[in-house]
Design an enzyme around this catalytic site. Sequence first.
Site, mmCIF file in Angstrom:
data_model
loop_
_atom_site.group_PDB
_atom_site.id
_atom_site.type_symbol
_atom_site.label_atom_id
_atom_site.label_comp_id
_atom_site.label_asym_id
_atom_site.label_seq_id
_atom_site.Cartn_x
_atom_site.Cartn_y
_atom_site.Cartn_z
ATOM 1 N N ASP A 1 25.046 4.668 43.646
ATOM 2 C CA ASP A 1 25.332 4.310 45.001
ATOM 3 C C ASP A 1 25.693 2.747 45.188
ATOM 4 O O ASP A 1 25.408 1.862 44.220
ATOM 5 C CB ASP A 1 23.824 4.068 45.769
ATOM 6 N N SER B 1 26.501 6.022 52.789
ATOM 7 C CA SER B 1 25.697 6.935 52.191
ATOM 8 C C SER B 1 25.491 8.390 52.843
ATOM 9 O O SER B 1 25.666 9.326 52.136
ATOM 10 C CB SER B 1 24.327 6.515 51.878
ATOM 11 N N ASP C 1 25.430 -4.328 57.459
ATOM 12 C CA ASP C 1 26.683 -3.642 57.492
ATOM 13 C C ASP C 1 27.660 -4.474 58.125
ATOM 14 O O ASP C 1 28.819 -4.035 58.170
ATOM 15 C CB ASP C 1 26.802 -2.194 58.360
ATOM 16 N N ARG D 1 16.735 -5.403 61.272
ATOM 17 C CA ARG D 1 16.356 -3.874 61.037
ATOM 18 C C ARG D 1 15.712 -3.545 59.772
ATOM 19 O O ARG D 1 14.907 -2.277 60.021
ATOM 20 C CB ARG D 1 17.618 -3.350 60.856
ATOM 21 N N ALA E 1 21.075 9.362 60.953
ATOM 22 C CA ALA E 1 19.794 9.928 61.014
ATOM 23 C C ALA E 1 18.656 9.020 60.036
ATOM 24 O O ALA E 1 17.599 8.746 60.464
ATOM 25 C CB ALA E 1 19.674 11.220 60.214
ATOM 26 N N ARG F 1 17.456 6.409 59.094
ATOM 27 C CA ARG F 1 16.676 5.229 59.323
ATOM 28 C C ARG F 1 16.129 5.423 61.042
ATOM 29 O O ARG F 1 15.630 4.395 61.456
ATOM 30 C CB ARG F 1 17.325 4.061 59.312
ATOM 31 N N ASP G 1 24.022 -0.743 45.343
ATOM 32 C CA ASP G 1 23.857 -0.826 46.946
ATOM 33 C C ASP G 1 22.877 -1.508 47.295
ATOM 34 O O ASP G 1 23.061 -2.412 48.111
ATOM 35 C CB ASP G 1 23.995 0.677 47.198
ATOM 36 N N ASP H 1 29.103 6.871 45.679
ATOM 37 C CA ASP H 1 29.336 7.278 47.211
ATOM 38 C C ASP H 1 30.170 6.480 48.027
ATOM 39 O O ASP H 1 30.898 6.789 49.292
ATOM 40 C CB ASP H 1 28.022 7.686 47.927
HETATM 41 O O1 LIG Z 1 21.071 1.788 55.680
HETATM 42 C C1 LIG Z 1 21.555 1.161 54.985
HETATM 43 O O2 LIG Z 1 20.912 0.547 53.846
HETATM 44 C C2 LIG Z 1 23.017 0.562 55.180
HETATM 45 O O3 LIG Z 1 23.281 0.657 56.584
HETATM 46 C C3 LIG Z 1 23.979 1.435 54.668
HETATM 47 O O4 LIG Z 1 23.689 1.709 53.252
HETATM 48 P P1 LIG Z 1 23.695 3.269 52.740
HETATM 49 O O5 LIG Z 1 24.779 3.973 53.368
HETATM 50 O O6 LIG Z 1 24.244 3.070 51.146
HETATM 51 O O7 LIG Z 1 22.457 3.857 52.790
HETATM 52 MN MN LIG Z 2 25.079 4.430 49.684
HETATM 53 MN MN LIG Z 3 24.155 0.821 51.394
#
Ligand SMILES: O=C(O)[C@H](O)COP(=O)(O)O
Ligand SMILES: [Mn+2]
Ligand SMILES: [Mn+2]
Length: 557
Positions: free
Chosen positions: A28, A81, A171, A206, A287, A289, A430, A471
């Site tokens: 990731d 992701s 982000d 968040r 979706a 979160r 990530d 990803d």
């Molecule tokens: O939700 C998150 O952590 C980020 O906004 C995006 O990260 P992810 O797409 O790797 O989950």
């Molecule tokens: Mn990801």
């Molecule tokens: Mn991420």
Amino acid sequence: MGSTGFSWKLADHPKLPKGKLLAMIVLDGWGEASPDKFNCIHVAETPTMDSLKNGAPDKWRLVRAHGTAVGLPTEDDMGNSEVGHNALGAGRIFAQGAKLVDLALASGKIYDDEGFNYIKESFATNTLHLIGLMSDGGVHSRLDQLQLLLRGASQHGAKRIRVHVLTDGRDVLDGSSVGFAETLEAELSDLRSKGIDAQVASGGGRMYVTMDRYENDWEVVKRGWDAQVLGEAPHKFKNVVEAIKTLREAPGANDQYLPPFVIVDDSEKAVGPVVDGDAVVTFNFRADRMTMLAQALEYEKFDKFDRVRFPKIRYAGMLQYDGELKLPNHYLVSPPLIERTSGEYLVKNGVRTFACSETVKFGHVTFFWNGNRSGYFNSELEEYVEIPSDSGITFNVQPKMKALEIGEKARDAILSGKFDQVRVNIPNGDMVGHTGDVEATVVACKAADEAVKMILDAVEQVGGIYVVTADHGNAEDMVKRNKKGEPLLKDGEVQILTSHTLQPVPIAIGGPGLAAGVKFRKDVPSGGLANVAATVMNLHGFVAPDDYETTLIEVVD
Ligand SMILES: O=C(O)[C@H](O)COP(=O)(O)O
Ligand SMILES: [Mn+2]
Ligand SMILES: [Mn+2]
């Protein structure tokens, strides 16, 4: 494909055998970028991933992981992701939430559909609440979409509107929430000048308020509930800009983790708790979160935390977040219909599948991989294992996360002989990259590399095949850059990039089970993540369905 002629049966690949164990490893947030000190993958010791690169161009290449290659509106949209794993698993490019919402808002269709008409019933007598991420990141939500929705809802009869904001900094750049709050305030003030009673009612960062995922920590959702629904929070302010500016002054404070706050009137009363009869929209399109809050808002029966009050509301998601659970029941825009994913095809063709990650990425290799669908296709042939993530910490404190545990589980699954595909997501690059902590991200990348080695060693032992990819980018670039690619300075300091990137990601194939003559084709130069599914199907001995994006490999005699 007519409905009558449809069959789940995949044709046999003319040249490639079945029955080889295949390890599918998704790193990731692991992109490819020029080497410099802000490229944590380059700085880290990553001998395993480095050695795969030596297989270029036949066994290692880059694929696109952002923008239109993964169904996002523009080439300026970084990958993420959800869209990345959707593309990897589905083998086709679907217009994703961000784009579908853009289209529905632009055409006005959003206001004609069932979801909006459902919430509209509340407008004459009650408040419309909008809860979501205040950001232009385009990963979970977009501020311009919120602005359009605010205007559209008021034109369609909403008279009292309360916005519950979640600050980003993940982000988008840390600190950018102040500017977003000012933009939102200006929009609300414009509505007020038109006689609409519109204001921000609550907020919070968040990662500390509301946007947990995969049930890692319900406390996060509860903090949000208390502020948004009950109107209770430890911090009280008169307006959102003041709230964010003040809370950011605390030592170590950042947008992602701001504490919850409510906006109060002159008598110190919260301006926007949710009460019986109100309408609520969660305006994130993504979706993962939002589903926890969606459950709290929607389910009569609910035991994850004490809601204290469960107001009878009309609730709609921007999208339906889980098609299988039908959660939520009402939504403003239909989600992409991602059917006939490679996971479903392969299981239906007898491929025994194991999938594993730790909690924070578990849904990525299951739910997102399978086209935003929960659960098994066939529980006799599949096993999904979730390793509990640490909760209540930022992952720069624990940059190794559960990488080695994921590696061990995958190794054991491979050696057990019970599976044909063993699929993992290794989250470190990530999750630690998002903290903006460069040193910790270097440690994270090393740990991810070690986990890959553990899995590749097991593949070696059983004579299997591996596919290693990612990803989207993140850890390979931790700094905001100008057009020339030079780090951007602000007040003499480089601006740390906590977000994903627009970089391509590597894909490597190999292992003792890989048939001689298999190599990457040269005629798919702009291949992207959606080309991986057909590739994997080939490596399992099948030809992909006609409408899948083309395979990346060929077999040369
Ligand atoms: O939700 C998150 O952590 C980020 O906004 C995006 O990260 P992810 O797409 O790797 O989950
Ligand atoms: Mn990801
Ligand atoms: Mn991420």
